[in-house]
Design a protein around this motif. Structure first.
Motif, PDB file in Angstrom:
ATOM      1  N   ALA A  99      45.321  50.297  33.663  1.00 48.29           N
ATOM      2  CA  ALA A  99      43.961  49.811  33.914  1.00 48.29           C
ATOM      3  C   ALA A  99      43.174  49.750  32.608  1.00 48.29           C
ATOM      4  O   ALA A  99      42.408  48.796  32.377  1.00 48.29           O
ATOM      5  CB  ALA A  99      43.257  50.726  34.921  1.00 48.29           C
ATOM      6  N   ASN A 102      44.470  46.703  30.570  1.00 52.76           N
ATOM      7  CA  ASN A 102      43.958  45.437  31.091  1.00 52.76           C
ATOM      8  C   ASN A 102      42.546  45.157  30.588  1.00 52.76           C
ATOM      9  O   ASN A 102      42.241  44.045  30.129  1.00 52.76           O
ATOM     10  CB  ASN A 102      43.952  45.466  32.615  1.00 52.76           C
ATOM     11  CG  ASN A 102      45.329  45.318  33.227  1.00 52.76           C
ATOM     12  OD1 ASN A 102      45.503  45.519  34.422  1.00 52.76           O
ATOM     13  ND2 ASN A 102      46.332  44.983  32.433  1.00 52.76           N
ATOM     14  N   TYR A 151      41.604  51.847  42.197  1.00 51.62           N
ATOM     15  CA  TYR A 151      42.316  50.760  41.549  1.00 51.62           C
ATOM     16  C   TYR A 151      41.861  49.411  42.102  1.00 51.62           C
ATOM     17  O   TYR A 151      41.730  48.437  41.349  1.00 51.62           O
ATOM     18  CB  TYR A 151      43.820  50.941  41.762  1.00 51.62           C
ATOM     19  CG  TYR A 151      44.632  50.744  40.513  1.00 51.62           C
ATOM     20  CD1 TYR A 151      44.368  51.480  39.363  1.00 51.62           C
ATOM     21  CD2 TYR A 151      45.677  49.812  40.462  1.00 51.62           C
ATOM     22  CE1 TYR A 151      45.109  51.299  38.216  1.00 51.62           C
ATOM     23  CE2 TYR A 151      46.418  49.629  39.325  1.00 51.62           C
ATOM     24  CZ  TYR A 151      46.134  50.374  38.207  1.00 51.62           C
ATOM     25  OH  TYR A 151      46.870  50.195  37.059  1.00 51.62           O
ATOM     26  N   ARG A 155      40.471  46.357  39.880  1.00 51.19           N
ATOM     27  CA  ARG A 155      41.200  45.085  39.812  1.00 51.19           C
ATOM     28  C   ARG A 155      40.376  43.907  40.309  1.00 51.19           C
ATOM     29  O   ARG A 155      40.492  42.799  39.786  1.00 51.19           O
ATOM     30  CB  ARG A 155      42.507  45.175  40.615  1.00 51.19           C
ATOM     31  CG  ARG A 155      43.388  46.357  40.300  1.00 51.19           C
ATOM     32  CD  ARG A 155      43.508  46.694  38.820  1.00 51.19           C
ATOM     33  NE  ARG A 155      44.397  45.849  38.062  1.00 51.19           N
ATOM     34  CZ  ARG A 155      45.721  45.919  38.088  1.00 51.19           C
ATOM     35  NH1 ARG A 155      46.328  46.797  38.855  1.00 51.19           N
ATOM     36  NH2 ARG A 155      46.461  45.124  37.348  1.00 51.19           N
ATOM     37  N   SER A 159      39.657  40.758  37.958  1.00 48.09           N
ATOM     38  CA  SER A 159      39.987  39.395  38.395  1.00 48.09           C
ATOM     39  C   SER A 159      38.770  38.490  38.342  1.00 48.09           C
ATOM     40  O   SER A 159      38.867  37.306  37.995  1.00 48.09           O
ATOM     41  CB  SER A 159      40.568  39.429  39.813  1.00 48.09           C
ATOM     42  OG  SER A 159      41.802  40.104  39.837  1.00 48.09           O
ATOM     43  N   VAL A 184      46.988  39.811  38.923  1.00 49.00           N
ATOM     44  CA  VAL A 184      46.418  41.152  39.081  1.00 49.00           C
ATOM     45  C   VAL A 184      46.177  41.460  40.557  1.00 49.00           C
ATOM     46  O   VAL A 184      46.494  42.558  41.038  1.00 49.00           O
ATOM     47  CB  VAL A 184      45.105  41.259  38.278  1.00 49.00           C
ATOM     48  CG1 VAL A 184      44.319  42.493  38.679  1.00 49.00           C
ATOM     49  CG2 VAL A 184      45.407  41.301  36.780  1.00 49.00           C
ATOM     50  N   GLN A 188      47.951  44.282  43.092  1.00 50.73           N
ATOM     51  CA  GLN A 188      47.162  45.243  43.870  1.00 50.73           C
ATOM     52  C   GLN A 188      47.643  45.290  45.312  1.00 50.73           C
ATOM     53  O   GLN A 188      47.674  46.354  45.939  1.00 50.73           O
ATOM     54  CB  GLN A 188      45.678  44.870  43.815  1.00 50.73           C
ATOM     55  CG  GLN A 188      44.777  45.818  44.573  1.00 50.73           C
ATOM     56  CD  GLN A 188      44.840  47.243  44.046  1.00 50.73           C
ATOM     57  OE1 GLN A 188      45.034  47.442  42.849  1.00 50.73           O
ATOM     58  NE2 GLN A 188      44.697  48.214  44.930  1.00 50.73           N
ATOM     59  N   GLU A 213      53.594  44.741  37.061  1.00 46.62           N
ATOM     60  CA  GLU A 213      52.343  44.748  36.304  1.00 46.62           C
ATOM     61  C   GLU A 213      52.569  44.284  34.866  1.00 46.62           C
ATOM     62  O   GLU A 213      51.810  43.470  34.326  1.00 46.62           O
ATOM     63  CB  GLU A 213      51.733  46.155  36.303  1.00 46.62           C
ATOM     64  CG  GLU A 213      51.176  46.610  37.636  1.00 46.62           C
ATOM     65  CD  GLU A 213      49.774  46.088  37.880  1.00 46.62           C
ATOM     66  OE1 GLU A 213      49.288  45.276  37.078  1.00 46.62           O
ATOM     67  OE2 GLU A 213      49.174  46.499  38.891  1.00 46.62           O
TER      68      GLU A 213
END
Length: 417
Positions: A99, A102, A151, A155, A159, A184, A188, A213
């Motif tokens: 995370a 990203n 999470y 995410r 996004s 992404v 998830q 991922e």
């Protein structure tokens, strides 16, 4: 994060007013920005690019979750559940690390610092804190609901940022942004299996999802390379390493203080505290002895270096957990042997040394003697496991000698030059 060969960066659609050339210099956000602006790429050649206060705030909030994972690892190892504790720690730390990755690589390429960007980033931070709140339940009860929810928040926010990029871009850059956004979200959905699968199947789901991922950037950037900034990226990883090492010192200090106050065990704890401090100091020195941004010239190099920091950061945090375990064993609170408690420090320390060498130190070493310093030091640290109650102190001396040897060899080489 990014991935693909630099040759794939060209856009067959030609120049567009809505996209940026990653190789072209840009001025970055204006001094007096409008509250809402298109999310356009920043340039790789942008001068004086540094981490922003928002990025530093993001990192500090992440350390809350890292501290929770470390505390649970201490508890599991001290109770003799080493294998299960390490597995849970590896899974949760990857989720945290990924995370952070990203966000960091996205912000390196597209941070325009407008109001909407800041708000969405704060939403991601809220997701991190929800994640941190669920770490204990994931370790102790194998309940991943809060982990999954945190999470999900992160995410969705990420996004939405990629969709903003797609709205402002065209051609290959827009395709890359859309691939990121939907990749992404698809991953998830895959993580939802943690809520329903039996415990025995979850490690396999974790392995599959980790691969998925890490494949998203590879797939997304096949047609366009995002404009991440090498110096900015190296600084971001360096800052996060410093924060993790700082958390290691803080956790060990609290453990020493508690041991002295509750058990009056200064004689037993002083060697552990001194050795642990030497290890952390050496870890900082070894990581920052060479500037790595000059090697991050292509996505392939950056990929290997960036992904490898999962081991560097995870082992750095585990060193602090290991010092706590050694302290608890010394005062009789841990139900493990002295050798096992010592290994909780020496194993992550050796892993840290060998990974830092493999990822960037070896590229700056000249001659066999310099190349062997860190690998030999890692073996010596592992051997110190069997030094009984002095194991952590001996490991600290080894890492201190590693730094001294490296400095000496470099000085001699410079004099000859």
């Amino acid at each position: 994060m990014t991935s693909s060969d630099a040759a794939a960066a060209s856009d067959p659609a030609g120049p567009s007013p809505h996209r940026s050339d990653p190789s072209a210099p840009h001025a970055g956000p204006p001094a007096f920005p409008k509250p809402f602006r298109p999310l356009l790429a920043r340039g790789r050649d942008e001068e004086h690019r540094a981490a922003t206060p928002l990025e530093l705030f993001f990192d500090l909030c992440f350390v809350v979750a890292v501290a929770q994972a470390g505390a649970e690892l201490v508890h599991a190892v001290a109770e003799g559940h080493t294998g299960e504790g390490i597995l849970n720690y590896a899974m949760l730390f990857f989720a945290l690390f990924w995370a952070w990755v990203n966000f960091s690589w996205f912000s390196s390429a597209y941070d325009n610092d407008d109001v909407l960007y800041r708000v969405v980033t704060l939403v991601q931070i809220a997701g991190v804190l929800v994640f941190a709140a669920g770490v204990s339940r994931a370790f102790e009860e194998h309940d991943f609901l809060l982990i999954w929810l945190g999470y999900l928040i992160m995410r969705i926010a990420l996004s939405s940022q990629w969709l903003r990029v797609a709205k402002a871009a065209s051609g290959a850059e827009r395709t890359t942004a859309l691939r990121y956004a939907f990749g992404v979200l698809a991953c998830q959905i895959g993580w939802t299996g943690l809520l329903f699968l039996p415990e025995g199947a979850r490690p396999w789901l974790f392995l599959g999802m980790a691969i998925a991922e890490m494949s998203v950037p590879v797939f997304a950037e096949r047609v366009f390379t995002t404009a991440w900034h090498p110096h900015h990226i190296s600084e971001r990883y360096g800052l996060f390493t410093i924060i993790v090492l700082g958390e290691t010192i803080a956790a060990a200090t609290v453990a020493v203080k508690s041991g002295i106050e509750e058990h009056d065990a200064l004689d037993e704890l002083l060697p552990i505290a001194a050795g642990g401090l030497l290890i952390v100091f050496a870890a900082w020195w070894i990581y920052f002895v060479v500037p790595i941004h000059g090697r991050l010239s292509s996505n392939r190099q950056a990929f290997l270096w960036g992904y490898g920091h999962y081991v560097i950061l995870g082992s750095a945090a585990a060193i602090g957990a290991g010092i706590e375990v050694a302290i608890e064993q010394a005062v009789g609170k841990a139900h493990i042997s002295t050798a096992a408690a010592s290994a909780a420090v020496t194993v992550p320390t050796a892993l840290y040394l060998i990974t830092v060498w493999a990822l960037h130190s070896r590229y700056y070493k000249v001659g066999l003697a310099q190349q062997l310093v860190l690998p030999v030091s890692a073996l010596a640290v592992l051997a110190s496991t069997f030094a009984g109650r002095w194991a952590v102190f001996v490991a600290g001396l080894v890492t201190a000698a590693t730094v001294a040897t490296g400095v000496t060899l470099t000085t001699r080489m410079n004099r000859r030059a």
